[in-house]
Design a protein around this motif. Structure first.
Motif, PDB file in Angstrom:
ATOM      1  N   UNK A 160      31.323  19.221  23.584  1.00  0.00           N
ATOM      2  CA  UNK A 160      30.701  19.972  24.440  1.00  0.00           C
ATOM      3  C   UNK A 160      32.027  21.027  24.085  1.00  0.00           C
ATOM      4  N   UNK A 161      31.902  22.795  23.261  1.00  0.00           N
ATOM      5  CA  UNK A 161      33.096  23.327  24.155  1.00  0.00           C
ATOM      6  C   UNK A 161      33.037  24.106  25.060  1.00  0.00           C
ATOM      7  N   UNK A 162      34.005  24.534  25.696  1.00  0.00           N
ATOM      8  CA  UNK A 162      33.482  25.242  26.939  1.00  0.00           C
ATOM      9  C   UNK A 162      32.280  26.398  26.866  1.00  0.00           C
ATOM     10  N   UNK A 163      31.654  27.007  26.036  1.00  0.00           N
ATOM     11  CA  UNK A 163      30.633  28.043  25.976  1.00  0.00           C
ATOM     12  C   UNK A 163      30.946  28.748  26.341  1.00  0.00           C
ATOM     13  N   UNK A 164      32.069  29.736  26.699  1.00  0.00           N
ATOM     14  CA  UNK A 164      32.199  30.986  27.596  1.00  0.00           C
ATOM     15  C   UNK A 164      31.905  32.725  27.471  1.00  0.00           C
TER      16      UNK A 164
END
Ligand code: AMP
Length: 503
Positions: A160-164
């Motif tokens: 999962x991408x860090x999703x900032x």
């Protein structure tokens, strides 16, 4: 055939060759690795894991967690590592989204994990000392395991991408993605079975999990395995090692450590940095203190590694080197999609066997980020200089548009960092009633320095066009960074949100 594990097997040295040394000196050989991953794979199958099923692991760093990743590969499952720092509420989203068949969590956390996992999901435990129910299950299993058939295009992992910004997305990585990139890195960075890699990175991220571990595996090398990065321990390990992979913060903290002065580096041949920009100042200080030019590379969760400074040629500070063999990289005008040349700044796009197959259960998002010709839109802005070195200028979403003009934060940061008394800086855009966004600098002073806002602004007067000059300069003790050393500009934007609000 099992695409990735067949490759691992085909390059495996003799059973007695050490693969991993723990902090307490205990050694895991390649023979142990085969036996233990076989037992774990049998345990996973016993838990009901079938090829294509996801196995989520939110566990502390341990050699057993690495073995669990390989066991998943062998069982044909999809490994889904999660940052142990995530809160239960956050993990719930990942479990709902990925629907794993098995979740692995630290001993003592299973009750709360069972509370958020689906009814048919099995929860088992793994502690940082290699304890836990999954290890107990594995201990009762045979070491022989028939690897499940998997093709190059089958999934090996979801990260999962860090999703900032927005929802975190699951990047689907195939056996082919991981195998091809690891082979390229082994070659490009000249890894052999004689190498000893210092591994002090987290293993829920592409850097510590794939770049470091897969490179070691496919070269038959050994790693010194550290639970966490500690500069004193790393310095002690140098005389027994040949290479280190780190984030820029590792190098900054090593340079700050008094022990570096007496460090014995005769055996070290390679220092790699990535995951966040390495300051030119850090590169030069390291060169001066150790005689080594840090090799900076650029990659991301979705693409594995894209570029690297050369092994033999000149390693240029402030650049991420050349596209790796097999990787096509272009810089395009984000508005028109037209390919740019002549050192123009634009969106970096990449294509190659390293590039992921899409975002888990997000076909529309995936379609938005790929062109029909297969190029992936990285979201990073950059340029290619006259000698072919790629330079990253910043994330697309960090671009500041002030008074209708584009301001690239990196350019302003570079100028600010050159001012005497400045250690480092981060430049962000904040809502501004006249300009749309106001260029804002957040600066860390060098120890004991007294530089103030007026001095920074004066220093930039004749160096940057007026529209690029910060409207305000704020000072902080240190910049907020995540575990991979990336400056969290979203945190800074939140902190200073109302700075230009009227009244
Ligand atoms: P992640 O997916 O967490 O690995 O983050 C990937 C992002 O980190 C890239 O898209 C870049 O913005 C940044 N990044 C990685 N390596 C470098 C580097 N050497 N220099 C500058 N930015 C980097």
């Amino acid at each position: 055939m099992n695409h990735l594990f067949d490759l691992v097997r085909s390059r495996m040295p003799e059973a007695g060759k050490p693969c991993l040394e723990r902090e307490d000196g205990r050694v895991l050989t390649y023979g142990d690795l085969l036996a233990e991953t076989g037992r774990l794979a049998n345990a996973l199958v016993g838990l009901g894991v079938k090829p294509g099923d996801r196995v989520a692991a939110q566990v502390e760093k341990s050699p057993e967690a690495l073995l669990l990743y390989l066991a998943c590969v062998r069982a044909g499952a999809v490994f889904l590592p999660l940052n142990p720092g995530y809160m239960l509420r956050e993990v719930e989203y990942f479990l709902l989204d990925a629907e794993p068949a098995v979740v692995v969590c630290p001993p003592g956390k299973n009750a709360e994990m069972e509370g958020i996992a689906a009814k048919d999901c099995r929860v088992v435990t793994l502690g940082h000392k290699g304890d836990g129910s999954v290890v107990e299950l594995a201990a009762g299993q045979p070491e022989n395991f028939e690897d499940r058939p998997r093709e190059a295009g089958d999934l090996a992992a979801i990260l999962y991408t860090s999703g900032t910004t927005g929802r975190s997305k699951g990047a689907m990585l195939t056996h082919g993605n991981l195998a091809s990139n690891a082979l390229t890195l082994v070659d490009y960075w000249r890894f052999t079975r004689d190498d000893v890699l210092i591994h002090a990175l987290p293993i829920f991220h592409t850097h510590g999990l794939f770049v470091a571990f897969n490179t070691v595996l496919l070269s038959g090398a050994k790693m010194l395995f550290f639970q966490r990065f500690d500069p004193a321990e790393v310095i002690t390990a140098f005389p027994r090692s040949t290479a280190m992979m780190g984030v820029p913060t590792f190098y900054v903290r090593l340079l700050d450590h008094p022990g570096l002065a007496g460090a014995r580096l005769e055996t070290m041949r390679l220092f790699v940095s990535g995951s966040a920009p390495l300051l030119a100042e850090t590169f030069s200080a390291w060169k001066e203190r150790t005689g080594h030019a840090i090799l900076e590379r650029y990659g991301m969760t979705e693409t594995n590694m894209n570029t690297s400074n050369p092994y033999d040629g000149e390693r240029m500070a402030g650049t991420v080197g050349f596209p790796l063999p097999g990787v096509d990289l272009r810089v395009v005008d984000p508005a028109t999609g037209e390919k740019l040349g002549g050192e123009a700044i634009g969106m970096i796009e990449v294509r190659g066997p390293n590039v992921f197959s899409g975002y888990w259960r997000m076909p529309e998002k995936t379609a938005e980020e790929f062109h029909p010709d297969g190029f992936f839109i990285t979201g990073d802005l950059g340029k290619i200089d006259a000698q072919g070195y790629v330079q990253i200028v910043g994330r697309g979403k960090d671009l500041i548009i002030s008074g209708g003009l584009n301001v690239y934060p990196k350019e302003v940061e570079t100028e600010i960092d050159l001012l005497p008394g400045v250690l480092e800086s981060a430049v962000i855009g904040l809502a501004h009633p006249d300009f749309g966004e106001g260029v804002t600098a957040v600066v860390v002073r060098e120890r004991g320095a007294e530089i103030d806002e007026a001095a920074v602004l004066r220093g930039l007067e004749n160096r940057l066009a007026k529209f690029k000059q910060p409207k305000r300069v704020m000072f902080v003790e240190e910049l907020p960074r995540n575990t991979m050393g990336k400056v969290q500009k979203n945190v800074l934007r939140q902190t200073y949100e109302g700075l230009y609000r009227k009244g």
